[in-house]
Design an enzyme around this catalytic site. Structure first.
Site, short mmCIF file in Angstrom:
data_model
loop_
_atom_site.label_atom_id
_atom_site.label_comp_id
_atom_site.label_asym_id
_atom_site.label_seq_id
_atom_site.Cartn_x
_atom_site.Cartn_y
_atom_site.Cartn_z
N LYS A 10 0.47 -1.35 -0.01
CA LYS A 10 0.17 0.09 -0.04
C LYS A 10 0.99 1.15 -0.32
O LYS A 10 1.75 0.86 0.79
CB LYS A 10 -1.23 0.31 1.04
CG LYS A 10 -0.38 -0.24 2.55
CD LYS A 10 0.05 1.38 2.82
CE LYS A 10 0.26 1.05 4.86
NZ LYS A 10 1.84 2.00 4.73
N GLY A 98 9.88 -1.24 4.91
CA GLY A 98 9.73 0.08 3.40
C GLY A 98 8.79 1.26 4.20
O GLY A 98 8.49 2.18 3.69
N ALA A 105 1.08 -6.83 5.07
CA ALA A 105 0.41 -8.20 4.41
C ALA A 105 0.43 -9.20 4.34
O ALA A 105 -0.55 -10.31 3.75
CB ALA A 105 1.45 -7.42 2.54
N ASP A 137 -2.36 -1.79 10.99
CA ASP A 137 -2.97 -1.74 8.46
C ASP A 137 -2.88 -3.11 8.30
O ASP A 137 -3.38 -2.73 7.17
CB ASP A 137 -0.72 -1.23 7.82
CG ASP A 137 -0.90 0.08 8.13
OD1 ASP A 137 -1.46 0.90 8.48
OD2 ASP A 137 0.47 0.56 7.59
O1 C5P Z 1 -0.53 -0.95 14.59
P1 C5P Z 1 0.39 -1.45 14.48
O2 C5P Z 1 1.61 -2.87 15.28
O3 C5P Z 1 1.33 -1.44 12.93
O4 C5P Z 1 1.48 -0.20 14.73
C1 C5P Z 1 3.06 -0.22 15.24
C2 C5P Z 1 2.98 0.99 15.84
O5 C5P Z 1 2.78 2.27 15.17
C3 C5P Z 1 2.56 1.08 17.11
O6 C5P Z 1 3.33 0.48 18.51
C4 C5P Z 1 3.27 2.50 17.71
O7 C5P Z 1 3.70 3.59 17.89
C5 C5P Z 1 2.98 3.48 15.72
N1 C5P Z 1 1.29 3.81 15.56
C6 C5P Z 1 0.84 4.58 16.08
N2 C5P Z 1 -0.77 5.20 15.80
C7 C5P Z 1 -1.46 4.84 14.54
C8 C5P Z 1 -0.50 3.16 14.30
C9 C5P Z 1 1.00 3.14 14.15
O8 C5P Z 1 1.01 5.08 17.01
N3 C5P Z 1 -2.14 5.22 14.48
#
Ligand code: C5P
Length: 297
Positions: A10, A98, A105, A137
């Site tokens: 994405k 990246g 995915a 995501d």
């Molecule tokens: O949800 P995910 O595990 O991909 O998020 C990784 C990190 O990115 C989280 O631990 C947080 O630090 C940050 N994040 C955030 N706000 C979001 C999505 C991700 O702060 N909406």
């Protein structure tokens, strides 16, 4: 018997980021667009959970239970009282670390592959719930196309796209950690009132019309200053793409991949060649959008 699922990368054409929430996440208005760079995840019965990976960046992919694909298999198995005894093979073409949701995915791909292999027949809603538990995501990787993500990005509203957009992605030497980029966003916005994130109507209209020039004028990424602060050489990559005639140049998600929107397929080829010749990136990839979500092959 084995099941293979293809899953797209994405780019975020808008990433509006609010202030840090009490849980550490950030509220977003996140306009996802799936692009035609794909990983393939193959699930095969095995004596125990095992992950293997092939592809140019395979050495950077963790092969233990921290891999999001492994966590997806474990989560689905736990809900259905099964042991997650499966071999997941990832054919990796999406840049690692990246900003293109490669790990997400693989999680969505593993989930759909295991659901098909095990005959657990989870509903779309159950699959989306598991995706949201795995990462912000991951639901979009399952759905594909284009969508507006709100909350921490996991609540999706699918969006209409009225044509094909042609992109070039410049892959940087090295990766960026998403939490580190959000942390830098917080540091840079200390003492500043961060506005509520809102989707841009101009941007949604441009997507719906398939109008690349209007989309180029509307793209934005609030994480870009943070990514550039942690990875300053990306400024040169963005400049090289603009100089080569890209309609828009931006950091993809939390980076360090940079994304260049072009007028058509030929324009994308020319920008990719110029980026490679500029020496400001490791490689440059051309991809159309939108692309379908996770698909059983
Ligand atoms: O949800 P995910 O595990 O991909 O998020 C990784 C990190 O990115 C989280 O631990 C947080 O630090 C940050 N994040 C955030 N706000 C979001 C999505 C991700 O702060 N909406």
């Amino acid at each position: 018997m084995s099941v293979t699922v293809r899953v797209p990368a994405k780019v975020n054409v808008q990433l509006a980021v609010g202030g840090a929430r009490p849980d550490g996440f950030h509220d977003l208005a996140n306009v996802f667009l799936a692009v035609g760079l794909y990983d393939e995840v193959t699930a095969t019965p095995a004596d125990e959970l095992r992950i293997t990976c092939e592809g140019p960046d395979a050495a950077q992919v963790p092969l233990d239970r921290t891999n999001l694909a492994a966590r997806a298999a474990i989560a689905l198995a736990a809900r259905h009282g099964l042991a997650p005894d499966v071999h997941l093979h990832i054919a990796k073409d999406i840049p690692v670390a990246g900003g293109m949701a490669g790990g997400s995915a693989d999680a969505a791909g593993a989930l759909l592959a295991c659901d098909t292999l095990w005959g657990t027949n989870a509903s779309r809603g159950e699959l989306l719930d598991i995706c949201a538990e795995l990462g912000s995501d991951v639901p979009f990787s399952l759905v594909g196309g284009a969508a507006l993500g709100t909350g921490r990005g996991e609540r999706l509203r699918e969006l209409e796209v009225g044509g094909t957009f042609h992109w070039v992605f410049a892959v940087a030497d090295g990766g960026l950690s998403t939490p580190a980029v959000y942390g830098e966003f917080d540091r840079l916005s200390e003492g500043v009132r961060v506005p509520e994130p809102v989707a841009s109507q101009e941007l949604l209209d441009a997507l719906a019309k398939g109008d690349a020039v209007a989309l180029a004028a509307a793209v934005s990424n609030d994480l870009q200053p943070a990514a550039l602060s942690l990875f300053p050489s990306l400024t040169g990559t963005l400049e090289a793409g603009r100089a080569a005639g890209a309609l828009a140049a931006l950091v993809s998600g939390s980076g360090p991949t940079t994304a260049f929107l072009t007028r058509d397929a030929d324009g994308a080829k020319a920008v990719a060649q110029a980026l490679l010749a500029s020496g400001t990136c490791r490689t440059a990839r051309v991809a159309p959008s939108p692309a379908p979500g996770a698909t059983v092959l």
